[in-house]
Design a protein around this motif. Structure first.
Motif, short mmCIF file in Angstrom:
data_model
loop_
_atom_site.label_atom_id
_atom_site.label_comp_id
_atom_site.label_asym_id
_atom_site.label_seq_id
_atom_site.Cartn_x
_atom_site.Cartn_y
_atom_site.Cartn_z
N LEU A 190 0.78 -1.28 -0.05
CA LEU A 190 0.05 0.12 0.05
C LEU A 190 0.86 1.47 -0.03
N THR A 227 2.30 1.79 -3.30
CA THR A 227 1.24 2.34 -4.34
C THR A 227 1.21 3.66 -4.23
N GLU A 228 0.83 4.17 -2.94
CA GLU A 228 0.62 5.34 -2.61
C GLU A 228 1.91 6.30 -3.24
N THR A 229 3.36 5.91 -2.94
CA THR A 229 4.45 6.60 -3.42
C THR A 229 4.25 6.72 -4.67
N LYS A 237 1.84 6.81 -6.80
CA LYS A 237 0.86 7.82 -7.17
C LYS A 237 1.27 9.38 -6.73
N GLN A 238 1.79 9.56 -5.85
CA GLN A 238 2.27 11.07 -5.30
C GLN A 238 3.53 11.38 -6.63
#
Length: 333
Positions: A65, A68-70, A72-73
């Motif tokens: 997770l 994935t967030e990294t 996306k950023q």
């Protein structure tokens, strides 16, 4: 052995039997505290934490997770950077609407019509508001980050008042006039009439301590802003006592200082401050003195009597020799 060690301590330090026993106990406890960390390492075995399969799956899901967030950023950041770069590029390379212009008078909106972004136009306007002038076409390139390719497009359209561009136009017109044959009323060639150029009145030296802004603006390199600044600095001083003080005026370049030293004469005496009767507020208004120095001068006068000369200011520690030398011509003793 313990009794012998105790007797040695009692004889060496001159202690009683009870005191020497307490001293030995203190030494023993100190050594024990120092050895406890080392003993703990050997006596207590290392514990291994066993992570169950469920906990391991939770950890893996959290790591995935976070990754994935990294990602996306990073994608959002790259997208914003690309949009900002495209917008900046479009602003830099907007299609210019060319027309003859004087860089010393053209407005911010007109600069934008010529193809400059607004921030660059405002930078040029700020440079002019502080007294900066363009005396040659190439001076535009001295503006930080001015695009050279845009300058190549604008260069034929730059018209400086009294500058090189207008001078070249006059020379071309005069050359064209010389190429045409001149005839008198009978139609025969005759000598050309001579035209004497209207000579500008030569600048004359003036008293810098009584000059107004119009006299200062007539000098090269000095506009209305710098002229006002010179008058304001002069009035705060009470008048100039040396031409070297021109260099202390903020914003004057070498050309302006040279013009002031050439035409500015010190023909009237400066306004002086009666140091033996002046208040701290009156002394503080002079640029060479701080509020603290003015208050010390007044207090020292009240305690030791009136000043007789600049030398009588030297015992004041807060005033160095340089400050006394600069302020002395403006004090009346």
């Amino acid at each position: 052995m313990f009794t012998r060690f105790q007797s040695l301590i009692r004889d060496y330090f001159g202690m009683s039997h009870k005191e020497s026993r307490g001293f030995v106990v203190v030494i023993f406890l100190t050594l024990l505290c120092l050895l406890i960390p080392f003993l703990y390492r050997y006596l207590v075995p290392d514990t291994v934490v066993d992570t169950s399969a469920a906990d391991q799956r939770k950890l893996d899901s959290l790591v995935a997770l976070m990754q994935t967030e990294t990602i996306k950023q990073d994608a959002e950041r790259q997208s914003r950077y690309a949009n900002d770069r495209a917008r900046t590029t479009a602003e830099h390379f907007s299609e210019p609407n060319l027309f003859p212009f004087d860089p010393n008078t053209v407005s911010v909106a007109q600069w934008q019509q010529l193809g400059l972004p607004r921030w660059m136009a405002e930078r040029i306007d700020k440079y002019r508001s502080k007294g900066g002038q363009f005396r040659r076409k190439e001076d535009l390139l001295k503006i930080y980050d001015f695009p050279p390719d845009l300058y190549d497009q604008l260069e034929p359209y730059i018209v400086l008042k009294g500058g090189k561009g207008r001078k070249e136009e006059g020379e071309k017109s005069f050359a064209a006039f010389n190429d045409k044959p001149y005839a008198n009323e009978s139609g025969r060639p005759a000598e050309r009439p001579s035209f004497s150029e209207k000579a500008k009145p030569a600048l004359q030296p003036f008293d810098i301590n009584s000059a107004d802004t119009s006299q200062l603006i007539a000098l090269k390199g000095i506009g209305s802003t710098l002229a006002g600044r010179i008058v304001k600095f002069r009035d705060a001083l009470g008048g100039f006592v040396s031409t070297d003080q021109f260099r202390d005026i903020y914003g004057l370049d070498s050309l302006a200082v040279e013009e002031l030293q050439k035409f500015g004469r010190i023909q009237s005496a400066p306004r002086k401050i009666p140091v033996n009767t002046a208040t701290a507020e009156a002394l503080d208004r002079h640029p060479f003195l701080t509020r603290r120095q003015a208050e010390i001068i007044v207090k020292y006068r009240e305690q030791h009597g009136a000043y007789t000369s600049a030398e009588s200011l030297r015992p004041i520690r807060i005033l160095d020799a340089r400050t006394i030398e600069k302020i002395a011509p403006y004090l009346e003793f």
